[in-house]
Write an enzyme that holds these catalytic residues in place. Structure first.
Site, PDB file in Angstrom:
ATOM      1  CE1 TYR A 134      -3.696   2.555   0.981  1.00  0.00           C
ATOM      2  CE2 TYR A 134      -1.940   3.460   2.363  1.00  0.00           C
ATOM      3  CZ  TYR A 134      -3.182   3.584   1.759  1.00  0.00           C
ATOM      4  OH  TYR A 134      -3.898   4.740   1.921  1.00  0.00           O
ATOM      5  CG  ASP A 135       3.122   2.267   3.447  1.00  0.00           C
ATOM      6  OD1 ASP A 135       2.099   2.956   3.554  1.00  0.00           O
ATOM      7  OD2 ASP A 135       3.616   1.624   4.382  1.00  0.00           O
TER       8      ASP A 135
ATOM      9  CB  SER B 230     -17.050 -16.573  27.499  1.00  0.00           C
ATOM     10  OG  SER B 230     -16.148 -17.145  28.375  1.00  0.00           O
ATOM     11  CG  LEU B 231     -22.273 -19.038  27.979  1.00  0.00           C
ATOM     12  CD1 LEU B 231     -23.287 -19.443  26.924  1.00  0.00           C
ATOM     13  CD2 LEU B 231     -22.934 -19.040  29.357  1.00  0.00           C
TER      14      LEU B 231
ATOM     15  CE  LYS C 118     -21.789 -20.295  22.773  1.00  0.00           C
ATOM     16  NZ  LYS C 118     -21.127 -19.654  21.620  1.00  0.00           N
TER      17      LYS C 118
ATOM     18  NE  ARG D 270     -17.900 -11.938  25.897  1.00  0.00           N
ATOM     19  CZ  ARG D 270     -16.695 -12.497  25.921  1.00  0.00           C
ATOM     20  NH1 ARG D 270     -15.913 -12.385  24.877  1.00  0.00           N
ATOM     21  NH2 ARG D 270     -16.269 -13.143  26.977  1.00  0.00           N
TER      22      ARG D 270
ATOM     23  CD  GLU E  95     -24.354 -14.122  19.603  1.00  0.00           C
ATOM     24  OE1 GLU E  95     -24.295 -13.721  20.784  1.00  0.00           O
ATOM     25  OE2 GLU E  95     -23.457 -14.791  19.064  1.00  0.00           O
TER      26      GLU E  95
ATOM     27  CB  CYS F  47      16.366 -28.480  16.855  1.00  0.00           C
ATOM     28  SG  CYS F  47      15.608 -26.904  16.399  1.00  0.00           S
TER      29      CYS F  47
ATOM     30  CB  CYS G  66      16.455 -22.827  19.381  1.00  0.00           C
ATOM     31  SG  CYS G  66      15.662 -23.239  17.823  1.00  0.00           S
TER      32      CYS G  66
HETATM   33  S1  IVH Z   1     -26.009 -16.518  27.472  1.00  0.00           S
HETATM   34  C1  IVH Z   1     -26.137 -17.038  31.274  1.00  0.00           C
HETATM   35  N1  IVH Z   1     -27.362 -17.418  25.395  1.00  0.00           N
HETATM   36  O1  IVH Z   1     -22.219 -17.110  23.691  1.00  0.00           O
HETATM   37  C2  IVH Z   1     -27.415 -17.325  30.611  1.00  0.00           C
HETATM   38  N2  IVH Z   1     -25.145 -16.624  25.110  1.00  0.00           N
HETATM   39  O2  IVH Z   1     -22.380 -15.996  26.362  1.00  0.00           O
HETATM   40  C3  IVH Z   1     -27.624 -16.476  29.463  1.00  0.00           C
HETATM   41  N3  IVH Z   1     -24.359 -16.747  22.803  1.00  0.00           N
HETATM   42  O3  IVH Z   1     -20.432 -14.571  23.093  1.00  0.00           O
HETATM   43  C4  IVH Z   1     -27.403 -17.109  28.189  1.00  0.00           C
HETATM   44  N4  IVH Z   1     -26.187 -17.599  21.945  1.00  0.00           N
HETATM   45  O4  IVH Z   1     -22.865 -13.969  22.464  1.00  0.00           O
HETATM   46  C5  IVH Z   1     -26.217 -16.892  25.859  1.00  0.00           C
HETATM   47  N5  IVH Z   1     -28.617 -18.240  23.644  1.00  0.00           N
HETATM   48  C6  IVH Z   1     -27.489 -17.694  24.095  1.00  0.00           C
HETATM   49  C7  IVH Z   1     -26.395 -17.427  23.262  1.00  0.00           C
HETATM   50  C8  IVH Z   1     -25.228 -16.881  23.812  1.00  0.00           C
HETATM   51  C9  IVH Z   1     -24.965 -17.186  21.695  1.00  0.00           C
HETATM   52  C10 IVH Z   1     -22.964 -16.265  22.863  1.00  0.00           C
HETATM   53  C11 IVH Z   1     -22.764 -14.924  23.445  1.00  0.00           C
HETATM   54  C12 IVH Z   1     -21.387 -14.948  24.024  1.00  0.00           C
HETATM   55  C13 IVH Z   1     -21.179 -16.379  24.303  1.00  0.00           C
HETATM   56  C14 IVH Z   1     -21.240 -16.567  25.799  1.00  0.00           C
END
Ligand code: IVH
Length: 682
Positions: free
Chosen positions: A50-51, A96-97, A130, A151, A188, A424, A447
């Site tokens: 690019y530059d 997160s979950l 999800k 997020r 979401e 190695c 290394c």
């Molecule tokens: S959280 C704690 N529900 O997963 C109970 N998260 O959350 C609430 N994600 O990046 C439910 N679908 O964006 C929940 N039905 C869903 C979801 C969901 C997707 C994503 C969320 C986050 C990640 C952890």
């Protein structure tokens, strides 16, 4: 979006390009790359290319000043780092979950809950697909949308309010009955599969790069500086919760979801989203959804299984990463078949020699995969992957590509087994494979491959997350002696970088900005960045919850380390070795120098009431288990230790307390019975 063609050829045969034509071509080209880089988040050429274009145009304009009007060379340069979305700090972190990768892990989740609560009853669970999109938080005040954010890293996201306003699904004003005060709704943003195909077809026709999957398309469309781009993308939204469930004033998650619907939010209503009487019912929902996932108009990558009773949410709480009352049950990864073109030995940051298969590129659940690790010599032998083989590929946990097996029926004749090297491949030091270990290592910490790998890891997304410091740049910094240790990055100037062959003004500033931002990143990122064996992202997060600086961690004793849940003898030894090794002396001194870095100590869930108070538990409590008591203490910033000493601030004595109580009495320590303990917590 521009509609200039992808490639304008410099000159056609026989008719040399005039300066005006050349300037026009370069301008169009540069504008197109600006758009790709800044608007679409998907540059097609490296910064140095690019530059070069920019310089070529500048030279031309210098020679022909009459051509310089209205040129990108005179327009205000976009900000370095490319992004100008404002930062938003989340009041309460977006966690997160925890994942469950198979049925056993779903059952384990319920077991953990039972153990934590000390209960044997069965629970009701709310299930919901999800969604594979992007988490956002929507803030309302007086029922009016006032702020929307991504997020981000869970604590800090980006302000996407103007983009979110273009999404029809998202209410700008809430219905009657919605809370009048501040309301933080989470959900979401996603793109339907059909819209995703339409968008990619359109982009392909325009010669633009295509998105790998609907998730990336949704993310790219949302994080736009120009909301009119977002508007054209037809994004959708599902709400799934609140920043604090208490705002809904309901007793169950099911009721909370109903309320969100009444207030005006789209909520998912397929047969997967419902209250289940027990886990067996939730498992049936999981199987049905997995079998029918392709029939849904949007991508799902699992089922979220959540305790329905909100009073249990309160009791279970969350770790710094994820709530204890929910789990994301992930679907089995999708598989694809391809051919192995080569097997290479790569040297990792801890010296591990890792065989990596390079394959004919193939799409696996929407993502292009061209290489996969074969982990180590034994794995390679077990799978017996040979160059030329056809293999079945999966993406485990939907991220890391993995070769599951060789298709032996299709094996071409005459393929010979791969021979694992004894030295190695980079520094030729004889490899060492310790008794009982599967990994061969290059023992030479100096290394070049290890040094480079440590530098790359230092900047990795899960470590200090420095944009623009990949393999190429790392190699260049080392080759030019600008960096010997990763911490030397903090001493670099834009001037240093600009002197390098492939660096331009823009890329130099961008990298320096990334490095500056890294100086104050969270402590766990610094710990992870050190490349200590056995200390990855999760262990780093645990350590950061117990120590408030690198210095404190570096002084920890074996006993202190092992007193931490989840830290065993192997991890403790590895930490002690690292901090005691003279080889790391300079590196650590730099990282403890407040003039260079200032890691932030985020203990997000800590209200700090019991900040640094030391507790010891003994005996049985009636209203909660040990695990729950411990979690509630640490959630408020306190620490739980196993032995009583002068340093103990409180002894919590339940029924049938033993010798710890006697010791505490002797030392004249404050002793709390269950009632006093609960009072203190509240
Ligand atoms: S959280 C704690 N529900 O997963 C109970 N998260 O959350 C609430 N994600 O990046 C439910 N679908 O964006 C929940 N039905 C869903 C979801 C969901 C997707 C994503 C969320 C986050 C990640 C952890």
């Amino acid at each position: 979006m521009t509609d200039t063609p992808k490639k304008t050829s410099p000159s056609s045969v026989g008719s040399p390009e005039s300066p005006a034509e050349a300037a026009k071509r370069l301008r169009e080209e540069i504008r197109r790359h600006n758009d790709l880089y800044f608007q679409q988040d998907s540059p097609e050429i490296p910064d140095d290319a690019y530059d070069r274009l920019l310089r070529e145009l500048q030279d031309l304009e210098r020679a022909h000043p009459e051509l310089a009007l209205g040129s990108p060379t005179t327009e205000v340069a976009p900000p370095p780092g490319g992004r100008a979305l404002k930062e938003v700090i989340h009041d309460s972190p977006m966690l997160s979950l925890d994942k469950a990768l198979n049925v056993q892990e779903i059952l384990d989740f319920e077991e953990r809950v039972k153990r934590f609560l000390g209960s044997n009853e069965s629970f009701g669970f709310y299930t919901m697909p999800k969604f594979d999109g992007l988490a956002v938080e929507l803030n309302y005040d007086q029922k009016v949308l006032v702020l929307a954010s991504t997020r981000g890293d869970g604590r800090r996201g980006e302000d996407i309010t103007s983009n979110v306003r273009t999404i029809d699904d998202i209410p700008k004003n809430l219905n009657q009955g919605a809370p009048e005060g501040r309301l933080f709704v989470r959900g979401e943003v996603y793109m339907e599969k059909e819209e995703f195909s339409r968008l990619n077809e359109e982009r392909e026709a325009e010669g633009l790069s295509i998105f790998a999957n609907p998730r990336n398309a949704a993310a790219g469309s949302l994080r736009q500086l120009d909301p009119s781009v977002t508007q054209q993308r037809n994004l959708k939204f599902f709400a799934y919760g609140l920043s604090d469930a208490k705002m809904a004033e309901s007793e169950s998650y099911g009721r909370l979801m109903e309320k969100l619907g009444h207030w005006g939010f789209p909520v998912e209503t397929s047969k997967s989203s419902k209250v289940n009487q027990n886990l067996a019912e939730a498992l049936a929902v999981f199987r049905d959804l997995e079998a029918g996932r392709d029939n849904l108009p949007f991508e799902v990558d699992g089922l979220v299984i959540t305790l329905d009773d909100l009073s249990l949410w309160d009791r279970l709480g969350a770790t710094s990463r994820a709530p204890r009352y929910a789990v994301a049950a992930k679907f089995k990864p999708r598989a694809a078949k391809t051919q192995v073109l080569n097997i290479e030995i790569q040297v990792g940051r801890t010296g591990a020699l890792t065989p990596v298969a390079f394959m004919e590129p193939v799409l696996v659940s929407g993502v292009r995969v061209a290489q996969a690790t074969l982990h180590n010599e034994d794995e390679l032998k077990r799978k017996d992957v040979r160059v030329g083989d056809y293999v079945i590929l999966q993406r485990a946990g939907d991220v890391i590509p993995e070769i599951v097996e060789v298709d032996l029926e299709k094996r071409p004749v005459g393929l010979s087994p791969f021979v694992f090297p004894k030295i190695c491949p980079i520094c030729a030091t004889p490899a060492v494979r310790k008794e009982g270990e599967a990994v061969s290592r290059c023992p030479n910490r100096s290394c070049p491959a290890q040094i480079e790998a440590r530098l790359i890891h230092f900047a990795h997304k899960n470590a200090l997350d420095i944009d623009g410091l990949g393999q190429k740049v790392a190699a260049q910094l080392l080759a030019n002696n600008l960096v010997k240790l990763p911490s030397d990055l903090f001493k670099l100037s834009a001037q240093d970088l600009k002197a390098l062959p492939r660096f331009g003004e823009k890329s130099a500033l961008k990298l320096i900005e990334g490095i500056d931002q890294a100086r104050s990143k969270a402590l766990w990122r610094f710990i992870n960045a050190l490349s200590i064996r056995h200390v990855g992202e999760r262990v780093s997060q645990i350590l950061a919850e117990h120590f408030d600086s690198l210095e404190a961690l570096s002084k920890a004793t074996n006993d202190q380390l092992q007193a931490i849940n989840d830290i065993g003898p192997e991890v403790a030894k590895s930490l002690l070795d690292f901090f005691q090794s003279p080889l790391n002396h300079h590196f650590l001194a730099d990282l403890m120098d407040p003039a260079l870095v200032k890691p932030s100590h985020t203990q997000p869930l800590t209200e700090g009431l019991l900040s640094d108070k030391r507790f010891v538990l003994t005996g049985t409590l009636n209203t909660m288990t040990r695990a729950e008591a411990k979690a509630r203490i640490t959630a408020k910033g306190g620490r739980v230790l196993s032995t009583v000493s002068k340093e103990t601030d409180y002894l919590v004595a339940g029924q049938a307390a033993g010798s710890k109580l006697t010791t505490a009495q002797k030392l004249n320590l404050p002793i709390l019975d269950e009632e006093a303990f609960i009072k203190l917590l509240n």
